[in-house]
Design a protein around this motif. Structure first.
Motif, PDB file in Angstrom:
ATOM      1  N   GLU A  68     -22.460  24.567  49.304  1.00 51.12           N
ATOM      2  CA  GLU A  68     -21.802  23.257  49.275  1.00 51.12           C
ATOM      3  C   GLU A  68     -21.158  22.919  50.619  1.00 51.12           C
ATOM      4  OE1 GLU A  68     -18.447  20.730  46.723  1.00 51.12           O
ATOM      5  OE2 GLU A  68     -18.424  22.921  46.716  1.00 51.12           O
TER       6      GLU A  68
ATOM      7  N   ALA B 197     -33.936  19.586  51.520  1.00 52.86           N
ATOM      8  CA  ALA B 197     -34.233  19.127  50.162  1.00 52.86           C
ATOM      9  C   ALA B 197     -35.701  18.739  50.017  1.00 52.86           C
ATOM     10  CB  ALA B 197     -33.337  17.941  49.815  1.00 52.86           C
TER      11      ALA B 197
ATOM     12  N   HIS C 217     -38.208  20.433  47.335  1.00 56.44           N
ATOM     13  CA  HIS C 217     -38.850  19.648  46.288  1.00 56.44           C
ATOM     14  C   HIS C 217     -40.376  19.688  46.401  1.00 56.44           C
ATOM     15  CE1 HIS C 217     -34.871  17.217  46.010  1.00 56.44           C
ATOM     16  NE2 HIS C 217     -34.851  18.294  45.229  1.00 56.44           N
TER      17      HIS C 217
ATOM     18  N   ASN D 198     -37.772  22.439  40.204  1.00 56.09           N
ATOM     19  CA  ASN D 198     -36.456  23.021  40.508  1.00 56.09           C
ATOM     20  C   ASN D 198     -36.206  24.309  39.708  1.00 56.09           C
ATOM     21  OD1 ASN D 198     -34.030  23.080  41.941  1.00 56.09           O
ATOM     22  ND2 ASN D 198     -32.916  22.020  40.300  1.00 56.09           N
TER      23      ASN D 198
ATOM     24  N   VAL E 162     -29.858  23.281  48.053  1.00 58.19           N
ATOM     25  CA  VAL E 162     -30.163  21.901  47.687  1.00 58.19           C
ATOM     26  C   VAL E 162     -29.480  21.594  46.351  1.00 58.19           C
ATOM     27  CG1 VAL E 162     -31.992  20.298  47.102  1.00 58.19           C
ATOM     28  CG2 VAL E 162     -32.343  21.984  48.932  1.00 58.19           C
ATOM     29  N   ASP E 163     -28.813  20.452  46.278  1.00 59.83           N
ATOM     30  CA  ASP E 163     -28.018  20.109  45.092  1.00 59.83           C
ATOM     31  C   ASP E 163     -27.133  21.305  44.700  1.00 59.83           C
ATOM     32  OD1 ASP E 163     -29.264  17.595  44.901  1.00 59.83           O
ATOM     33  OD2 ASP E 163     -30.936  18.474  43.775  1.00 59.83           O
TER      34      ASP E 163
ATOM     35  N   ASP F  50     -24.232  24.003  43.666  1.00 59.93           N
ATOM     36  CA  ASP F  50     -23.079  24.073  42.778  1.00 59.93           C
ATOM     37  C   ASP F  50     -21.800  24.096  43.614  1.00 59.93           C
ATOM     38  OD1 ASP F  50     -24.723  24.225  40.568  1.00 59.93           O
ATOM     39  OD2 ASP F  50     -24.727  26.423  40.526  1.00 59.93           O
TER      40      ASP F  50
END
Length: 599
Positions: free
Chosen positions: A133, A148, A152, A158, A166-167, A169
């Protein structure tokens, strides 16, 4: 080269290999040693691996210290400053309300700081969940978008590592020890952790030294893991289970808890060898105490756990007791009832216990001889040799008034209320001499270790107990402090020395090593545990592991040197040698005995 060039304010060139090994151990144990902050609070990972260009490290560290102080934290840095990389543990207040937010805010500010210095959040290892993060403080938005896109393209569903890079937590999404875990009515004091078992078991930071073979450094930890190679049988694995107990996720009596602790030998090797200071033997005693308090116990707790009581009774009619054990049918039945593996040979009770044969003599400097139950009932020759050595050194040993016991077997089986009562009586008998400055000399290392260490756990704040603990000496320690005493000449004698685990972990074996060196004997000190470990190795279900532990160091050394004298102060160590190799072993006092009765 650097020292010769005069770089720095001071330098020391260390050529001695032993000293070099000690210094390298500080580095190797850095992650564990840093698990305790300068504030004496638990220190946590979280900002483990940041790096900046080495030429900017000094300025970065100064700013980092300011950041730490602004959050009212303290830090224990360790790692590769030469590469501009810093490992550090910080005492985040995770046990306080809002502690997790402080962690999150600090990590965010620390990431901004390292980005300002053109550094990396992960100078040596990966980013993972702990730092993903924070990557926008290091990489541009375009770079993050490219990460990302690649992710992808290769993983449209995912499925691979969701929540990482990527994305990501949130960095504080899975902070495990957040919050307080109050446990009431604990039997042990945990003085080094403020009486908090949760803080004690969270000393484990997962560095995994318990999974390594540290025998080259004379270590003991962790014999059961080295025997089974199962994570649950490591000190780290057991600590993780106990962390679930203190968080209320597992009950004291949960089978998973007892399965994890079952093969713990209570050797206390971790208490000295684990850099974080885990003491699994104490935690195991606490778990057994909490589980069986007021309930029916395993039968070995009533037999082996109260062995000193049964030994005193057997001492009244030792021949009858020995006959019952030796009779084939009755002996097997008695072993089963006692919870003892049928493959074990039960040591014979002495025909005359030591206390009945001891005769005081006038003269000499007084010392109190702590004649433990094992030396009294099973191995009086070790106690008798101790008396002769002490007298030859100018001392006059005397026995405590009344019957005394350290309560060790009650402690290892978790009968801690009874152990406290027993120790209180023992302290009352020993305290007058301790306060008068009379040394208390132990014979059996495990019992001696109880009087020096466990006594503080079970009788915290008791000034008499503290006085007794401060007066306890091993035979080697006392002789080393004796003016004019010189050891006998044992030149030409080959000795295999198996230090008792509690001797290694609690008392320290240096005095013994120095004394033996002065005798001129050729001594090979063994690492690791003998495998018997008191009641552990004789209990049903433990035989295979007990033998596997012995096969790590003890048995190969015995087989390689069939003519060497085997030195083992611990009664259980001598029993293991006799049981698995039918070979005698002697106590240090027997080796030093002026009459050489033990050789």
């Amino acid at each position: 080269m650097l020292a010769a060039a005069g770089i720095g304010d001071a330098a020391l060139v260390v050529a001695d290999p032993v000293t070099q090994a000690q210094l390298w151990r500080i580095r190797e144990d850095g992650a564990g040693l840093a698990g305790r902050a300068p504030s004496d609070r638990p220190a946590w990972p979280g900002w483990e691996d940041a790096a900046v260009p080495p030429q900017r490290l000094g300025a970065y560290l100064a700013r980092f210290d300011e950041l730490v102080a602004s959050y009212q934290l303290t830090s224990a840095p360790f790692g590769h400053f030469g590469d501009g990389c810093m490992h550090v543990r910080l005492d985040f207040p995770l046990d306080e309300p809002g502690g997790t937010k402080i962690l999150r805010d600090f990590l965010t500010d620390a990431a901004k700081l390292v980005g300002e210095f053109g550094g990396s959040l992960s100078g040596e290892h990966g980013d993972g969940r702990a730092r993903s993060e924070l990557l926008p403080h290091m990489y541009s938005a375009d770079a993050i978008a490219l990460f990302a896109a690649v992710k992808h393209a290769f993983d449209p569903g995912n499925l691979l590592n969701p929540g990482v890079l990527v994305d990501p937590d949130p960095v504080d999404a899975d902070v495990r020890p957040a919050g307080r875990f109050p446990l009431k009515a604990l039997a042990m004091a945990y003085p080094h952790d403020g009486g908090d078992l949760a803080q004690a078991v969270h000393r484990c930071t997962g560095v995994g030294k318990c999974r390594a073979d540290n025998s080259a450094a004379g270590g003991v930890m962790c014999p059961s893991y080295l025997a089974t190679r199962e994570e649950k049988d490591s000190t780290r694995g057991r600590a993780r289970v106990l962390q679930e107990v203190v968080r209320g996720e597992l009950a004291w009596s949960d089978p998973a808890v007892h399965d994890a602790l079952d093969l713990c030998l209570s050797c206390k090797g971790c208490a000295s060898d684990c850099p974080t200071g885990i003491d699994m033997a104490t935690y195991k005693s606490e778990v057994l105490h909490q589980t069986y308090r007021g309930r029916l116990r395993p039968r070995s707790h009533y037999t082996l756990g109260k062995l000193p009581l049964w030994a005193r009774l057997a001492g009244r009619t030792p021949r009858l007791a020995n006959l019952g054990i030796r009779l084939p049918v009755l002996g097997r039945l008695l072993l089963w009832l006692a919870g003892v593996d049928r493959r074990r040979t039960v040591p014979a009770f002495a025909r005359r216990p030591f206390r009945r044969t001891f005769q005081p003599a006038p003269g000499g400097t007084p010392v109190v001889l702590f004649a433990d139950s094992f030396s009294d009932a099973f191995s009086p020759e070790a106690a008798q040799a101790t008396v002769r050595v002490l007298r030859a050194a100018g001392y006059e040993p005397r026995l405590p008034s009344g019957s005394v016991c350290c309560g060790l077997t009650w402690i290892t089986t978790g009968q801690l209320d009874a152990a406290r009562t027993i120790l209180s009586r023992t302290v009352a008998a020993l305290a007058p001499d301790a306060r008068a400055g009379v040394p208390i000399v132990g014979i059996e290392p495990s019992c001696t270790a109880v009087l020096r260490s466990d006594i503080r756990e079970l009788l915290p704040g008791d000034e008499d107990a503290a006085a007794v603990a401060g007066s306890v000496r091993t035979l080697a320690e006392l002789l080393a402090q004796t003016p004019g005493w010189t050891p006998p000449d044992l030149s030409g004698i080959d000795v295999i020395a198996q230090p008792h685990c509690h001797h290694h972990a609690v008392l320290g074996w240096k005095a013994d090593a120095d004394l033996l060196k002065a005798t001129g004997a050729q001594v090979r000190r063994l690492a690791g545990c003998c495998g018997l470990a008191g009641n552990f190795g004789v209990e049903i279900g433990h035989y295979e592991v007990s033998v596997a532990v012995a096969e790590q160091h003890l048995l190969p050394a015995l087989d390689a040197a069939p003519d060497a004298v085997v030195l083992a102060d611990g009664f259980s160590c001598r029993t293991q040698v006799a049981d698995l190799r039918d070979r005698p072993a002697v106590h240090l006092a027997q080796l030093l005995d002026p009459g050489r009765g033990g050789l």
